[in-house]
Design a protein around this motif. Structure first.
Motif, PDB file in Angstrom:
ATOM      1  N   ASP A   1       0.825  -1.213   0.000  1.00  0.00           N
ATOM      2  CA  ASP A   1       0.000   0.000   0.000  1.00  0.00           C
ATOM      3  C   ASP A   1       0.862   1.268   0.000  1.00  0.00           C
ATOM      4  OD1 ASP A   1      -2.370  -1.411  -0.151  1.00  0.00           O
ATOM      5  OD2 ASP A   1      -2.715  -1.374   2.017  1.00  0.00           O
ATOM      6  N   THR A   2       1.918   1.291   0.808  1.00  0.00           N
ATOM      7  CA  THR A   2       2.819   2.455   0.850  1.00  0.00           C
ATOM      8  C   THR A   2       3.475   2.667  -0.497  1.00  0.00           C
ATOM      9  OG1 THR A   2       3.241   2.093   3.202  1.00  0.00           O
ATOM     10  CG2 THR A   2       4.828   3.459   2.019  1.00  0.00           C
ATOM     11  N   LEU A   3       3.972   1.584  -1.105  1.00  0.00           N
ATOM     12  CA  LEU A   3       4.619   1.700  -2.411  1.00  0.00           C
ATOM     13  C   LEU A   3       3.615   2.111  -3.485  1.00  0.00           C
ATOM     14  CD1 LEU A   3       7.164   1.476  -4.095  1.00  0.00           C
ATOM     15  CD2 LEU A   3       6.708  -0.976  -4.350  1.00  0.00           C
ATOM     16  N   THR A   4       2.408   1.616  -3.394  1.00  0.00           N
ATOM     17  CA  THR A   4       1.365   1.976  -4.358  1.00  0.00           C
ATOM     18  C   THR A   4       1.083   3.474  -4.326  1.00  0.00           C
ATOM     19  OG1 THR A   4       0.337  -0.209  -4.216  1.00  0.00           O
ATOM     20  CG2 THR A   4      -1.047   1.582  -5.020  1.00  0.00           C
ATOM     21  N   VAL A   5       0.917   4.023  -3.138  1.00  0.00           N
ATOM     22  CA  VAL A   5       0.653   5.456  -2.996  1.00  0.00           C
ATOM     23  C   VAL A   5       1.848   6.249  -3.523  1.00  0.00           C
ATOM     24  CG1 VAL A   5       0.318   7.321  -1.308  1.00  0.00           C
ATOM     25  CG2 VAL A   5      -0.994   5.193  -1.106  1.00  0.00           C
ATOM     26  N   TYR A   6       3.058   5.819  -3.164  1.00  0.00           N
ATOM     27  CA  TYR A   6       4.277   6.512  -3.607  1.00  0.00           C
ATOM     28  C   TYR A   6       4.382   6.502  -5.126  1.00  0.00           C
ATOM     29  CZ  TYR A   6       9.207   7.464  -4.468  1.00  0.00           C
ATOM     30  OH  TYR A   6      10.376   7.979  -4.958  1.00  0.00           O
ATOM     31  N   MET A   7       4.246   5.334  -5.739  1.00  0.00           N
ATOM     32  CA  MET A   7       4.411   5.235  -7.193  1.00  0.00           C
ATOM     33  C   MET A   7       3.315   6.009  -7.926  1.00  0.00           C
ATOM     34  SD  MET A   7       7.235   3.826  -7.670  1.00  0.00           S
ATOM     35  CE  MET A   7       7.061   4.033  -9.416  1.00  0.00           C
ATOM     36  N   THR A   8       2.095   6.016  -7.402  1.00  0.00           N
ATOM     37  CA  THR A   8       1.012   6.779  -8.032  1.00  0.00           C
ATOM     38  C   THR A   8       1.342   8.266  -8.017  1.00  0.00           C
ATOM     39  OG1 THR A   8      -0.587   5.102  -7.328  1.00  0.00           O
ATOM     40  CG2 THR A   8      -1.472   7.234  -7.997  1.00  0.00           C
ATOM     41  N   LYS A   9       1.839   8.764  -6.888  1.00  0.00           N
ATOM     42  CA  LYS A   9       2.190  10.186  -6.772  1.00  0.00           C
ATOM     43  C   LYS A   9       3.382  10.525  -7.660  1.00  0.00           C
ATOM     44  CE  LYS A   9       3.682  13.766  -3.515  1.00  0.00           C
ATOM     45  NZ  LYS A   9       4.266  14.476  -4.612  1.00  0.00           N
ATOM     46  N   VAL A  10       4.432   9.728  -7.589  1.00  0.00           N
ATOM     47  CA  VAL A  10       5.644   9.989  -8.380  1.00  0.00           C
ATOM     48  C   VAL A  10       5.316   9.919  -9.866  1.00  0.00           C
ATOM     49  CG1 VAL A  10       7.904   9.035  -8.984  1.00  0.00           C
ATOM     50  CG2 VAL A  10       7.255   9.269  -6.602  1.00  0.00           C
ATOM     51  N   ASN A  11       4.518   8.947 -10.246  1.00  0.00           N
ATOM     52  CA  ASN A  11       4.111   8.786 -11.646  1.00  0.00           C
ATOM     53  C   ASN A  11       3.325  10.003 -12.125  1.00  0.00           C
ATOM     54  OD1 ASN A  11       1.691   6.921 -13.394  1.00  0.00           O
ATOM     55  ND2 ASN A  11       3.808   7.009 -14.093  1.00  0.00           N
ATOM     56  N   ALA A  12       2.402  10.489 -11.319  1.00  0.00           N
ATOM     57  CA  ALA A  12       1.605  11.673 -11.692  1.00  0.00           C
ATOM     58  C   ALA A  12       2.502  12.913 -11.772  1.00  0.00           C
ATOM     59  CB  ALA A  12       0.496  11.897 -10.669  1.00  0.00           C
ATOM     60  N   ASP A  13       3.458  13.025 -10.835  1.00  0.00           N
ATOM     61  CA  ASP A  13       4.384  14.169 -10.849  1.00  0.00           C
ATOM     62  C   ASP A  13       5.235  14.146 -12.120  1.00  0.00           C
ATOM     63  OD1 ASP A  13       3.391  14.884  -8.369  1.00  0.00           O
ATOM     64  OD2 ASP A  13       5.176  14.236  -7.256  1.00  0.00           O
ATOM     65  N   GLN A  14       5.654  12.975 -12.552  1.00  0.00           N
ATOM     66  CA  GLN A  14       6.475  12.857 -13.771  1.00  0.00           C
ATOM     67  C   GLN A  14       5.682  13.242 -15.017  1.00  0.00           C
ATOM     68  OE1 GLN A  14       9.846  12.069 -14.044  1.00  0.00           O
ATOM     69  NE2 GLN A  14       9.720  12.385 -11.835  1.00  0.00           N
ATOM     70  N   GLN A  15       4.403  12.952 -15.007  1.00  0.00           N
ATOM     71  CA  GLN A  15       3.567  13.265 -16.160  1.00  0.00           C
ATOM     72  C   GLN A  15       3.352  14.771 -16.302  1.00  0.00           C
ATOM     73  OE1 GLN A  15       2.720  10.784 -18.305  1.00  0.00           O
ATOM     74  NE2 GLN A  15       3.841   9.467 -16.909  1.00  0.00           N
ATOM     75  N   SER A  16       3.435  15.485 -15.197  1.00  0.00           N
ATOM     76  CA  SER A  16       3.185  16.920 -15.253  1.00  0.00           C
ATOM     77  C   SER A  16       4.417  17.716 -15.673  1.00  0.00           C
ATOM     78  CB  SER A  16       2.679  17.412 -13.891  1.00  0.00           C
ATOM     79  OG  SER A  16       3.696  17.266 -12.912  1.00  0.00           O
ATOM     80  N   HIS A  17       5.568  17.084 -15.811  1.00  0.00           N
ATOM     81  CA  HIS A  17       6.791  17.794 -16.234  1.00  0.00           C
ATOM     82  C   HIS A  17       6.916  17.857 -17.724  1.00  0.00           C
ATOM     83  CE1 HIS A  17       7.887  17.029 -12.040  1.00  0.00           C
ATOM     84  NE2 HIS A  17       8.637  18.116 -12.175  1.00  0.00           N
TER      85      HIS A  17
END
Length: 117
Positions: free
Chosen positions: A101-117
């Protein structure tokens, strides 16, 4: 009659021993040849951004570069969880069930942040 019976029993035992050894021989697997394989993975200067779960994401570096993981197309939280569980169950990623669950939340956030760059 006793002599004939003894001969029949001896012949039967011999037949069982012979057929048993040939059945055992047939069940033996063919020999295999083992050789070394060299794999060159692409290098990446990218690192996982700090945050809750980055220490767990570091376990992904056993097989993947951070750059490869960070360049994934946008995935939902459910999709990331499915990917993480696939890596655990199919490929043996050393991620404990309690870390999913922790990794899922982290990867979802990091993935979304990467898409916005």
């Amino acid at each position: 009659m006793k002599r004939k019976l003894a001969f029949d029993v001896a012949a039967l035992l011999l037949a069982l021993v012979v057929s048993g050894s040939s059945a055992h021989e047939a069940a033996r697997p063919a020999p295999i040849t083992i050789h070394s394989v060299s794999v060159n993975l692409p290098s990446s200067a990218a690192t996982f951004p700090p945050g809750p779960g980055s220490d767990i994401a570091a376990k992904c570096l056993i097989c993947h570069s951070a750059g490869m993981v960070l360049r994934q197309p946008a995935l939902s939280q459910a999709a990331w969880k499915a990917e993480i569980n696939k890596m655990r169950t199919v490929y043996g990623a050393p991620i404990d069930e309690t870390e999913v669950d922790t990794l899922t939340v982290y990867m979802t956030k990091v993935n979304a942040d990467q898409q916005s760059h």
